[in-house]
Design a protein around this motif. Structure first.
Motif, short mmCIF file in Angstrom:
data_model
loop_
_atom_site.label_atom_id
_atom_site.label_comp_id
_atom_site.label_asym_id
_atom_site.label_seq_id
_atom_site.Cartn_x
_atom_site.Cartn_y
_atom_site.Cartn_z
N ASN A 220 27.89 32.75 2.06
CA ASN A 220 26.80 32.33 1.18
C ASN A 220 26.84 30.85 0.84
OD1 ASN A 220 25.89 35.00 1.03
ND2 ASN A 220 27.35 35.47 -0.62
N GLU A 221 27.76 30.11 1.47
CA GLU A 221 27.84 28.69 1.18
C GLU A 221 26.60 27.97 1.71
OE1 GLU A 221 31.32 26.84 2.56
OE2 GLU A 221 32.63 27.72 1.04
N SER A 616 20.70 15.91 -2.43
CA SER A 616 20.96 16.10 -3.86
C SER A 616 20.96 17.58 -4.23
CB SER A 616 19.91 15.35 -4.67
OG SER A 616 20.09 15.56 -6.06
N GLU A 617 20.01 18.32 -3.68
CA GLU A 617 19.98 19.77 -3.95
C GLU A 617 21.21 20.46 -3.37
OE1 GLU A 617 16.36 21.07 -2.29
OE2 GLU A 617 15.08 20.09 -3.80
N TYR A 618 21.64 20.05 -2.21
CA TYR A 618 22.84 20.64 -1.59
C TYR A 618 24.07 20.38 -2.45
CZ TYR A 618 26.89 20.80 1.53
OH TYR A 618 28.12 21.04 2.08
N GLN A 619 24.22 19.17 -2.95
CA GLN A 619 25.37 18.86 -3.81
C GLN A 619 25.34 19.65 -5.11
OE1 GLN A 619 25.08 14.63 -4.17
NE2 GLN A 619 26.05 14.22 -2.17
N GLN A 620 24.15 19.85 -5.67
CA GLN A 620 24.04 20.66 -6.90
C GLN A 620 24.44 22.11 -6.64
OE1 GLN A 620 20.12 20.23 -8.46
NE2 GLN A 620 20.33 18.02 -8.91
N ARG A 621 24.00 22.68 -5.52
CA ARG A 621 24.40 24.05 -5.20
C ARG A 621 25.89 24.15 -4.97
NH1 ARG A 621 19.59 23.88 -2.00
NH2 ARG A 621 20.85 23.58 -0.12
N ARG A 622 26.48 23.16 -4.35
CA ARG A 622 27.93 23.18 -4.14
C ARG A 622 28.67 23.15 -5.48
NH1 ARG A 622 30.59 22.34 0.92
NH2 ARG A 622 32.32 22.06 -0.50
N LYS A 624 27.54 24.21 -8.42
CA LYS A 624 27.35 25.49 -9.09
C LYS A 624 28.23 26.57 -8.47
CE LYS A 624 22.56 24.69 -10.53
NZ LYS A 624 21.16 25.16 -10.39
N LEU A 625 28.32 26.58 -7.14
CA LEU A 625 29.15 27.58 -6.47
C LEU A 625 30.62 27.38 -6.81
CD1 LEU A 625 29.20 29.94 -4.46
CD2 LEU A 625 29.37 28.27 -2.62
N LYS A 626 31.04 26.12 -6.94
CA LYS A 626 32.43 25.84 -7.28
C LYS A 626 32.74 26.31 -8.71
CE LYS A 626 35.80 22.10 -7.15
NZ LYS A 626 36.02 20.65 -6.90
N LYS A 627 31.81 26.10 -9.64
CA LYS A 627 32.02 26.56 -11.00
C LYS A 627 32.08 28.08 -11.08
CE LYS A 627 29.87 22.58 -13.24
NZ LYS A 627 28.75 22.13 -14.11
#
Length: 633
Positions: A220-221, A616-622, A624-627
């Motif tokens: 799901n990454e 920018s959207e990709y970095q935000q999803r990363r 959120k997934l890390k949190k």
């Protein structure tokens, strides 16, 4: 993982030719691939396949620790005729193909090259598998020991030359190797290193083709956005050189700036004009005649000869000076222009009087050849001989006149002399001294207090603006000293260097732009385009870090390019700014762009706005997934 290698051909001379029985397993164990695999090779029975003759011998081994290598070796080429479909099925499963032949069996090599290679070529190009072509054996030599030199031609009748093997490898798209023997050094170091390289590439490709085993939470990454390559910068087109045509024009229509006049010795009729700078640069005879040490000591006479060719070793006298020769100031010509020092030469030879124009045309072509550091070829001499033959209609007279023209150039023989002798006799003694030298000069440029001597004939032939300046009703046409304003001395010297040498090598971007402005001022388009190429090359060679910290303002270069009609450079700089948008958009002078230019840069910018938004959207999803992973832990 495993690697499948198929080998075709025999490395032994006289073994397993087409139509003969294949080698046995004992002979095969002394072959190339078996020698490489060493003691770890395990021989199996003939492969159970559709091949009726079972010509492929199979054996296996292990390399790199846990990689299995399966080798199918066929020393005979007969299966390609008897069972082509079966051989093709084996080749389709192969990862690497090895083709072997003996350099001492030329008949078998020719059969492979002419009969079997054309059938394999389209399949190999379609499959794209690596192919290794191996020539085994030392070429025989009846006169001594075996010769391993690839350039040796003493045994081409019985052995396969290096060139033919190399050509076959090019046709098949194969890597070519020559092994003088199958000892440990040649097999392990040469053949083994090449084979191991291709095996590693095959293993990497198979590893990439296998589906990756990922954990469930990695499926799901988010995937990073794809960054397109920047747009290609537009090319800068440069016109072809017109150096030769310019100097040809100098002879045909540059009479106004000539400083040498030719007259017939019997009638005193004017025959033609020339330019001392060109004639003295080409011919040592004219240098001695016009600029000799005794030029001012000659008695003033209508037909005074400068020597008979005996005392000084020069050629027989064909010309003589008239009225004191060089050194007489003629003041203004009837058209009002400054003539400078006019040398009047009397042509004493009647044949030369008839063919003076053809001779001068040839000397000017020789001048162009010497300027580019090359000797006039046989074509120039043949062209001159044909032109004289049409005019004289006498082969003996043509031969005599050709010998006399060779004396002008300091030659004793024709163009069949050795290159060293030609270079010694015709070396460009004066060419390197013409540029920025008072030798033969008739005009002086004063630039920022510096004296730059030049020659009107060269300037007029190479630059239309200077042709108008020196031939119109301007002060420069009547003065020897011409002041130049608005240009630095280094820039104008570079401009003159192009007019004399047809080359331009500015040392920096700023100097290239300065020469570009000077070229635009004098309307020399080719020099302007060469400066544009230099500016582009300098900017493109700068790394991003240097481009961000340099004191050169690319925006101001853009402004100057537009101001001085450098359209190609202007378009190129717009694309260059767009390709380096992240660097130039943060500089203060970026705001100096006009609205139209800024719209074009935004349209061509790299990376694009869409990519930056996706990033920018990709970095935000990363993040959120890390949190979320941290909360689960």
């Amino acid at each position: 993982m495993s690697i499948h290698i198929v080998a075709l051909g025999s490395e032994c001379p006289g073994g397993a030719r087409p139509g003969e029985e294949a080698m046995g397993q004992g002979q095969l164990q002394g072959g190339l691939l078996w020698s490489y695999l060493g003691h770890g090779a395990v021989a199996g029975g003939p492969e159970e396949s559709s091949l009726s003759n079972s010509a492929f011998m199979e054996y296996t081994s292990r390399v790199f620790g846990d990689v299995t290598v399966v080798v199918q070796d066929c020393p005979s080429w007969d299966p390609l005729d008897s069972d082509w479909a079966g051989v093709r099925s084996v080749l389709e499963q192969a990862d690497i193909l090895v083709i072997k032949y003996s350099v001492n069996d030329k008949l078998a090599f020719q059969q492979v090259r002419n009969g079997y290679a054309p059938r394999l070529r389209p399949l190999l190009h379609h499959w794209g598998m690596p192919v290794i072509l191996v020539a085994v054996g030392a070429r025989l030599n009846d006169e001594g020991p075996p010769c391993t030199c690839p350039l040796c031609a003493s045994d081409w009748s019985s052995c396969v030359p290096h060139s033919e093997g190399l050509q076959l490898s090019r046709d098949l798209g194969a890597t070519y190797l020559e092994l003088p023997s199958l000892n440990h050094v040649f097999v392990s170091r040469y053949f083994g290193s090449v084979l191991e390289y291709f095996m590693i590439q095959c293993l990497k490709q198979k590893a990439n083709d296998r589906p990756e085993k990922r954990r469930g939470n990695k499926l799901n990454e988010p995937r990073p956005p794809h960054l397109e390559q920047p747009a290609r910068l537009p090319p800068i087109r440069v016109e072809e050189s017109s150096f030769s045509q310019d100097l040809q024009w100098l002879l045909e229509r540059g009479v106004q700036f000539a400083d040498v006049a030719f007259y017939a010795g019997d009638s005193g009729k004017e025959l033609g004009w020339g330019h001392a700078a060109v004639l003295c640069a080409v011919s040592p005879y004219f240098r001695q005649l016009l600029l000799g040490p005794k030029a001012r000591e000659r008695p003033i006479s209508r037909c005074v000869c400068r020597g008979d060719g005996r005392g000084d070793g020069g050629p027989p006298s064909l010309l003589s000076t008239w009225d004191g020769g060089l050194g007489k100031e003629d003041g203004l010509r009837p058209d009002g222009h400054l003539a400078g020092r006019l040398s009047r030469l009397v042509v004493k030879d009647p044949l030369l009087c008839l063919c003076l124009w053809e001779t001068l045309m040839f000397l000017y072509r020789v001048f162009v050849c010497l300027w580019f550091w090359c000797d006039p070829g046989a074509w120039e001499w043949e062209h001159l001989q044909e032109a004289m033959g049409e005019k004289l209609n006498n082969s003996l007279a043509v031969a005599q006149l050709m010998d006399r023209i060779r004396s002008f150039l300091g030659r004793d023989k024709g163009p069949r002399d050795t290159p060293n002798a030609r270079a010694a006799q015709l070396g460009p003694q004066s060419l390197v001294n013409l540029f920025n030298s008072p030798l033969y000069s008739d005009v002086i440029f004063m630039v920022q207090g510096n004296v730059l001597p030049a020659h009107r004939a060269v300037l007029v032939a190479r630059c239309d603006v200077m042709a108008a300046m020196f031939s119109g009703k301007y002060a420069e046409a009547r003065s020897r000293v011409v002041p130049i304003h608005g240009v630095s001395s280094d820039t104008f010297l570079s401009f003159l260097e192009y007019l004399y040498t047809d080359t331009c090598c500015p040392a920096s971007v700023l100097q290239a732009m300065a020469v570009l402005v000077c070229a635009e001022m004098y309307q020399v388009k080719r020099l302007q385009h060469l400066c544009e190429v230099c500016v582009c090359a300098y900017l493109q060679s700068m790394p991003s870090r240097e481009l961000a910290s340099t004191g050169i303002s690319v925006i101001r270069l853009l402004r100057r390019a537009k101001c001085h009609n450098a359209e190609q450079l202007y378009v190129w700089l717009l694309h260059f700014i767009a390709n380096n948008y992240l660097i130039f958009s943060h500089k203060p002078d970026f705001l100096e762009l006009s609205e139209e230019e800024r719209e074009q840069v935004e349209r061509l910018r790299w990376p694009s706005r869409g990519y930056l938004q996706e990033l920018s959207e990709y970095q935000q999803r990363r993040r959120k997934l890390k949190k979320s992973r941290c909360l689960v832990m």
